[in-house]
Write a protein that holds these residues in place. Sequence first.
Motif, mmCIF file in Angstrom:
data_model
loop_
_atom_site.group_PDB
_atom_site.id
_atom_site.type_symbol
_atom_site.label_atom_id
_atom_site.label_comp_id
_atom_site.label_asym_id
_atom_site.label_seq_id
_atom_site.Cartn_x
_atom_site.Cartn_y
_atom_site.Cartn_z
ATOM 1 N N GLN A 189 -6.931 13.379 -0.748
ATOM 2 C CA GLN A 189 -7.293 11.969 -0.613
ATOM 3 C C GLN A 189 -6.074 11.122 -0.278
ATOM 4 O O GLN A 189 -6.157 10.192 0.543
ATOM 5 N N LYS A 243 -5.307 11.445 3.341
ATOM 6 C CA LYS A 243 -6.280 10.679 4.117
ATOM 7 C C LYS A 243 -5.917 9.195 4.094
ATOM 8 O O LYS A 243 -5.980 8.507 5.120
ATOM 9 N N ASN A 244 -5.531 8.708 2.921
ATOM 10 C CA ASN A 244 -5.149 7.302 2.785
ATOM 11 C C ASN A 244 -3.891 6.991 3.600
ATOM 12 O O ASN A 244 -3.782 5.915 4.206
ATOM 13 N N TYR A 267 1.064 4.281 -2.690
ATOM 14 C CA TYR A 267 0.837 5.683 -2.339
ATOM 15 C C TYR A 267 2.045 6.544 -2.696
ATOM 16 O O TYR A 267 1.893 7.696 -3.114
ATOM 17 N N GLN A 326 0.831 -1.205 0.000
ATOM 18 C CA GLN A 326 0.000 0.000 0.000
ATOM 19 C C GLN A 326 0.865 1.254 0.000
ATOM 20 O O GLN A 326 0.617 2.200 -0.752
ATOM 21 N N SER A 359 -4.849 6.713 7.176
ATOM 22 C CA SER A 359 -5.531 5.441 7.382
ATOM 23 C C SER A 359 -4.530 4.294 7.446
ATOM 24 O O SER A 359 -4.666 3.369 8.255
#
Length: 218
Positions: free
Chosen positions: A102, A105-106, A62, A58, A109
């Motif tokens: 976004q 935010k990811n 990103y 992930q 998270s």
Amino acid sequence: ITLNYDLTNDEKNAKSYLQNLLSPIASSLKTSESTIYTLNSKLNGLPKNILISDLKNQLTSYNSYYENYKNNYDSTNSLYSTLSYVEAKNNLNPTLQNSLTQLNKNLNSLSDSIEERIKIHNEVTNQLNKLKENSANLELKAKLFKQDVSSLSSQVNLLENTFESGTFTSYFSVQDIISSLNNQIISESMQLDKSLSSIIDKGNKLVSSESTKLELSE
């Protein structure tokens, strides 16, 4: 020598448009870069047996988004600095600011997911340590009755090796095995306790019987 450069309406509009966007975008990029660095450092500092390959993937994804967004900002800012306002406006991805919002935010998270993964890893580690303790206690008890619990001990050792090497598939699967082995240990331990109780009862009856004989003989 003073050079007067009169901007066209399109250039003025483009310059105004970019002035409102470039600074917030730069700030968002800085936030993304800092968070990515922090998360990467945290992941690399974790124990080798913690399951984080999905989280690393992930973060890699990103980071790729971040690089693309930064490249778009840098090329736009370069055009802006040479007073090529219209070209800069056309070059800038119109959704860049929203995309960065976004992304951040990811990343936040993902940070929460890393903390949750660390938490469950530590929980399972503690559960496994307790299982090993229970297994050791059973072995000691079994020796008193010359019972063989090597099969259970081997399963505990195998699970420990699998966990320590990080070759297990999920924490839930490890917890299921721990629960199953603990139940087997409890069952074996209860059987040994019954045997001990039976021996004690027989001993008490024998002592009582001998005491009765002594009283009758007096």
